[in-house]
Enzyme design. Structure first.
Site, PDB file in Angstrom:
ATOM      1  N   CYS A 115       0.378   3.325   3.387  1.00  0.00           N
ATOM      2  CA  CYS A 115       1.486   2.815   4.401  1.00  0.00           C
ATOM      3  C   CYS A 115       2.751   3.274   4.296  1.00  0.00           C
ATOM      4  CB  CYS A 115       0.771   1.309   4.079  1.00  0.00           C
ATOM      5  SG  CYS A 115      -0.668   0.452   4.297  1.00  0.00           S
ATOM      6  N   HIS A 155      17.820  17.555  47.361  1.00  0.00           N
ATOM      7  CA  HIS A 155      18.315  15.832  46.588  1.00  0.00           C
ATOM      8  C   HIS A 155      18.505  16.427  45.722  1.00  0.00           C
ATOM      9  CE1 HIS A 155      18.172  11.735  47.526  1.00  0.00           C
ATOM     10  NE2 HIS A 155      19.222  11.989  46.924  1.00  0.00           N
ATOM     11  N   CYS A 187       0.590  -1.102   0.043  1.00  0.00           N
ATOM     12  CA  CYS A 187       0.250  -0.127  -0.177  1.00  0.00           C
ATOM     13  C   CYS A 187       0.897   1.365   0.187  1.00  0.00           C
ATOM     14  CB  CYS A 187      -0.751  -0.247   1.556  1.00  0.00           C
ATOM     15  SG  CYS A 187      -1.600   1.331   1.613  1.00  0.00           S
ATOM     16  N   LYS A 225      25.310   9.877  39.859  1.00  0.00           N
ATOM     17  CA  LYS A 225      24.039  10.872  39.459  1.00  0.00           C
ATOM     18  C   LYS A 225      23.220  11.135  39.036  1.00  0.00           C
ATOM     19  CE  LYS A 225      25.395  11.202  43.835  1.00  0.00           C
ATOM     20  NZ  LYS A 225      26.667  10.495  44.333  1.00  0.00           N
ATOM     21  N   TRP A 231      12.877  16.661  48.090  1.00  0.00           N
ATOM     22  CA  TRP A 231      12.532  15.992  46.950  1.00  0.00           C
ATOM     23  C   TRP A 231      13.795  17.376  45.385  1.00  0.00           C
ATOM     24  CZ3 TRP A 231      10.083  18.747  42.738  1.00  0.00           C
ATOM     25  CH2 TRP A 231      10.437  17.665  40.798  1.00  0.00           C
TER      26      TRP A 231
END
Length: 515
Positions: free
Chosen positions: A79, A375, A76, A398, A372
């Site tokens: 497609c 940190h 197709c 980290k 949070w």
């Protein structure tokens, strides 16, 4: 000369001529040819190709919350033209370098292959390409019919471009993903970080970190007359909210017997220079294993471990407190780190962050989000330092927390700031939801058995215990409840809860089952 003999000679001469000409090419010419050759190399698709033999198995086993299945035919033209658009979106969700992994599994099925005829019939494929959306489990042995009502499998009717398809997905997820989203660095995480269930094992690391913290305090004789009350405040916080039952029990015993364990002389100075018999007391019990970090184990002996366990403890405390306790918890933690954490540079940085807070916390949510963010600020600083000095853990670099693997909805997009640093648009509501579940329910999941606590305490004995010791130093008007443990423990435990109204505290006693 016969043609049969002439051909081999011509071929050999031609090959020799080509090789000699190639040798005379300028040095850069070969690399240009290689680049041209490599540019034509076929790149692996992001979307997963399915067929009738693996369709159910792949969709059954995927960890993704949703799936998109594209039914197409390789012959197709529409497609073929749509494939690169579909791949632009699949890049965000599929593959080892996915920007937003674990959310949507994007797949395709080629209906032009006879093997897939029955599979395509199951979903009543009427045109190409045809896209379906739904929970992966609903596709397994499932089907779709145009006239079927209340189906959890939906037809994507507005996805003919990459932008429109992603917009459709964003509407379903309530997200704001973009086609230009970039993968945030350091998101290839080891399993003990990327697997949400692994945090449950960190309760043992929290116990060991708590034990080490108090051993350091005793060993370095850090309890002085001016820091004594600050340690008591932190003990009160542990008694009420430590995620480990045996640490709560041990903290209560220390708190109730603090006058005897760490006595004052006539001049209100610490006897024995702060060591006293407290050094013989195991705050989390003698059963705590040592050196067997589970969640917090680093790839090197001098990385992670104690500092990781201490951070997990602080986060756990921040999500277990009530709103009225938020300011008390903030000051207790800040004072504890500032006075009892042995790393001078670390505690100075932490104290600076504490000092930058201009107004008191009124909700536990605000305090949990502040911790949070603090940190992450620490991690950003250590990222730069470890990168320049080469002192980081290569297996556990980290990172900014939480990564996409753990909370796909916590951030909307990733990118770069003008100064080259990372930019993340956080959804703080989703972050707080993640923190409370990750450091609250999941972390404490190993202690779900309430029978470990024994029976409830008798509230009548609480007030007698409160009056019997002057070790309990509480903010003006604060409530401290100390409970007598049941026969299952046969030991004292204490518990405090504070509530604030018009910036004043009043008493509210609790039983041991809440500890």
């Amino acid at each position: 000369m016969p043609m049969s003999q002439l051909c081999p000679i011509l071929i050999v001469n031609l090959l020799f001529l080509l090789s000699s000409k190639a040798a005379s090419f300028p040095p850069g010419s070969r690399s240009i040819l290689r680049e041209l050759s490599n540019s034509n190399a076929v790149k692996a698709d992001y979307a997963v190709d399915l067929n009738v033999t693996n369709f159910d198995a792949v969709l059954r086993d995927t960890p993704a919350a949703f799936a998109i299945v594209e039914f197409f035919a390789h012959w197709c033209p529409a497609c073929r033209n749509y494939k690169p658009l579909y791949e632009r979106v699949a890049r965000l969700f599929n593959g080892p370098d996915a920007v937003h992994p674990g959310i949507v599994l994007m797949t395709r099925v080629d209906c032009a292959l006879k093997i897939n005829n029955k599979l395509c019939d199951r979903f009543s494929v009427s045109h190409y390409p045809m896209l379906f959306w739904g929970p992966p489990s609903k596709f397994v042995s499932g089907s779709w019919e145009p006239k079927k009502e209340k189906s959890e499998i939906l037809v994507i009717d507005d996805g003919r471009t990459a932008e429109r398809l992603l917009n459709w997905i964003n509407k379903q997820l309530g997200s704001s993903y973009g086609l230009d989203d970039e993968k945030f660095e350091n998101e290839h995480l080891p399993s003990n970080i990327s697997d949400p269930g692994q945090i449950a094992r960190a309760v043992y690391d929290v116990e060991e970190a708590t034990t080490i913290a108090f051993e350091i305090i005793v060993e370095h004789k850090m309890i002085r007359s001016e820091t004594r009350a600050l340690l008591i405040k932190f003990l009160q916080l542990l008694v009420a909210h430590h995620p480990s039952k045996r640490c709560r029990k041990g903290s209560a015993e220390v708190l109730v017997n603090f006058d005897d364990l760490c006595p004052l002389d006539e001049k209100q100075e610490i006897v024995s220079n702060g060591k006293s018999v407290l050094g013989n007391f195991q705050i989390c019990g003698k059963e705590v294993p040592r050196g067997y970090w589970m969640f917090c184990r680093g790839s090197k002996n001098d990385t992670r471990g104690f500092s990781c366990g201490l951070w997990v403890l602080l986060h756990s405390l921040s999500v277990r407190i009530e709103d009225a306790e938020s300011q008390f918890a903030f000051t207790a933690i800040c004072d504890f780190i500032h006075n009892f954490f042995i790393c001078q540079e670390c505690r100075q940085h932490f104290y600076h962050m504490c000092s930058s807070v201009n107004s008191p916390f009124n909700t536990s949510r605000d305090f949990a989000l502040w911790l949070w963010n603090a940190h992450n600020l620490v991690n950003e600083r250590l990222m730069r330092e470890e990168a320049s000095l080469g002192t980081g853990d290569p297996m556990f670099p980290k990172i900014i927390w939480p990564p996409k693997q753990l909370c796909s909805s916590c951030s909307h997009s990733h990118g770069r700031k003008n100064d080259g640093t990372n930019r993340i648009d956080w959804d703080t509501d989703e972050v707080y939801k993640f923190l409370t579940n990750y450091y609250g329910k999941t972390l404490a999941s190993l202690y779900k058995d309430s029978s470990l606590l024994g029976s409830e305490a008798i509230d009548g004995a609480i007030e007698d215990l409160v009056a019997s010791t002057n070790a309990v130093v509480v903010p003006v008007g604060a409530a401290l409840a100390i409970a007598l443990a049941s026969c299952a423990f046969g030991a004292l435990a204490c518990y405090w809860r504070s509530q604030q109204k018009s910036r004043k505290y009043y008493h509210q006693l609790h039983s041991l089952k809440n500890i």
